[in-house]
Design an enzyme around this catalytic site. Structure first.
Site, PDB file in Angstrom:
ATOM      1  N   CYS A 298      59.647  12.506  21.435  1.00 22.16           N
ATOM      2  CA  CYS A 298      60.231  13.773  22.787  1.00 22.16           C
ATOM      3  C   CYS A 298      59.398  14.761  22.857  1.00 22.16           C
ATOM      4  O   CYS A 298      58.237  14.948  22.052  1.00 22.16           O
ATOM      5  CB  CYS A 298      61.098  14.807  21.055  1.00 22.16           C
ATOM      6  SG  CYS A 298      61.627  16.330  21.974  1.00 22.16           S
TER       7      CYS A 298
ATOM      8  N   HIS B  54      69.817  18.216  20.875  1.00 20.65           N
ATOM      9  CA  HIS B  54      69.240  19.429  20.885  1.00 20.65           C
ATOM     10  C   HIS B  54      69.647  20.840  21.726  1.00 20.65           C
ATOM     11  O   HIS B  54      69.330  21.802  21.318  1.00 20.65           O
ATOM     12  CB  HIS B  54      67.635  19.069  22.166  1.00 20.65           C
ATOM     13  CG  HIS B  54      66.410  18.651  22.021  1.00 20.65           C
ATOM     14  ND1 HIS B  54      65.537  18.792  21.786  1.00 20.65           N
ATOM     15  CD2 HIS B  54      66.084  17.447  23.043  1.00 20.65           C
ATOM     16  CE1 HIS B  54      64.600  17.939  21.598  1.00 20.65           C
ATOM     17  NE2 HIS B  54      64.942  17.006  22.338  1.00 20.65           N
TER      18      HIS B  54
ATOM     19  N   HIS C 123      69.821  11.905  21.056  1.00 18.85           N
ATOM     20  CA  HIS C 123      68.835  12.478  21.421  1.00 18.85           C
ATOM     21  C   HIS C 123      68.507  14.027  21.394  1.00 18.85           C
ATOM     22  O   HIS C 123      68.229  15.280  21.661  1.00 18.85           O
ATOM     23  CB  HIS C 123      67.051  11.737  21.681  1.00 18.85           C
ATOM     24  CG  HIS C 123      66.606  12.543  21.679  1.00 18.85           C
ATOM     25  ND1 HIS C 123      65.286  12.223  20.683  1.00 18.85           N
ATOM     26  CD2 HIS C 123      66.249  13.304  22.208  1.00 18.85           C
ATOM     27  CE1 HIS C 123      64.535  13.049  21.054  1.00 18.85           C
ATOM     28  NE2 HIS C 123      65.020  13.500  22.056  1.00 18.85           N
ATOM     29  N   GLU C 124      69.367  13.638  23.381  1.00 21.74           N
ATOM     30  CA  GLU C 124      69.368  15.007  24.047  1.00 21.74           C
ATOM     31  C   GLU C 124      70.975  15.960  23.607  1.00 21.74           C
ATOM     32  O   GLU C 124      70.427  17.039  23.410  1.00 21.74           O
ATOM     33  CB  GLU C 124      69.876  14.275  25.827  1.00 21.74           C
ATOM     34  CG  GLU C 124      68.846  14.107  26.128  1.00 21.74           C
ATOM     35  CD  GLU C 124      67.123  14.968  25.845  1.00 21.74           C
ATOM     36  OE1 GLU C 124      66.995  15.760  25.887  1.00 21.74           O
ATOM     37  OE2 GLU C 124      66.254  14.164  25.896  1.00 21.74           O
TER      38      GLU C 124
END
Ligand SMILES: [Zn+2]
Length: 192
Positions: free
Chosen positions: A98, A144, A140-141
């Site tokens: 990341c 966020h 993953h994004e």
């Protein structure tokens, strides 16, 4: 414009981001900034909270992984207000990193397929299924946007072993080729 990327420990990375409204002022510039900042840091995905904008948008470009997974060669996309409506398929481990947590890479286990609904920059609605590395970048994004970081998915013992590295990152004791903003770091006062 290239923005500094917020480092681990920054409160904005832990805040659930807000939906973007149609005709959001500055949307085009935000998308350009996300891409510019991501490319400058050689990333494959970047979410708005990572540049200090608590908004539900992330950009991707999977080109760097195209040898490993040809399906991501054209995975250059903007996801606005994305919602992962389903995750399925076999769980698999993939070595994640990341831009907000430089130099830390860990195998993370997640389902291999995602169904995601989102808007593109022309405000067209999409309901699509992705698998493999594309799915992984989306997972993953999208995390966020909910204030979740990939290290949160690690087993407790592994997280504990990383504690000192994460602390060092939050204190700015890490060298990167791209600009970062560390928690507690004061912005330089503007010159008069
Ligand atoms: Zn990330």
């Amino acid at each position: 414009m290239i923005h500094p990327i917020l480092a681990y420990g920054h409160v904005t990375l832990r805040r659930p981001a807000a939906d973007i409204t149609k005709n959001h002022a500055g949307l085009k510039a935000l998308i350009e900034d996300l891409y510019e900042t991501m490319y400058a840091a050689s990333g494959v995905g970047l979410a708005a909270p990572q540049i200090g904008q608590s908004l539900r948008i992330f950009v991707t470009d999977g080109e760097a992984f195209s040898e490993e997974d040809p399906a991501v060669a054209n995975f250059k996309k903007v996801f606005i207000n994305p919602v992962i409506v389903e995750e399925y398929g076999d769980d698999w481990f993939f070595n994640e990193g990341c831009l907000s947590i430089p130099k830390v890479r860990e195998d993370v286990e997640r389902p291999s397929i995602v169904r995601v609904q989102y808007y593109d920059p022309d405000w067209s609605f999409h309901d699509e299924v992705f698998s493999g590395i594309a799915a992984r970048i989306i997972q993953h994004e999208a995390d966020h946007l909910d204030g979740i970081l990939f290290v949160d998915h690690l087993p407790a013992l592994r997280r504990k072993m990383l504690q000192n590295d994460l602390k060092a990152i939050s204190q700015g004791l890490v060298k990167t080729t791209y600009k970062m903003e560390f928690p507690g770091q004061k912005k330089k006062p503007a010159r008069v």
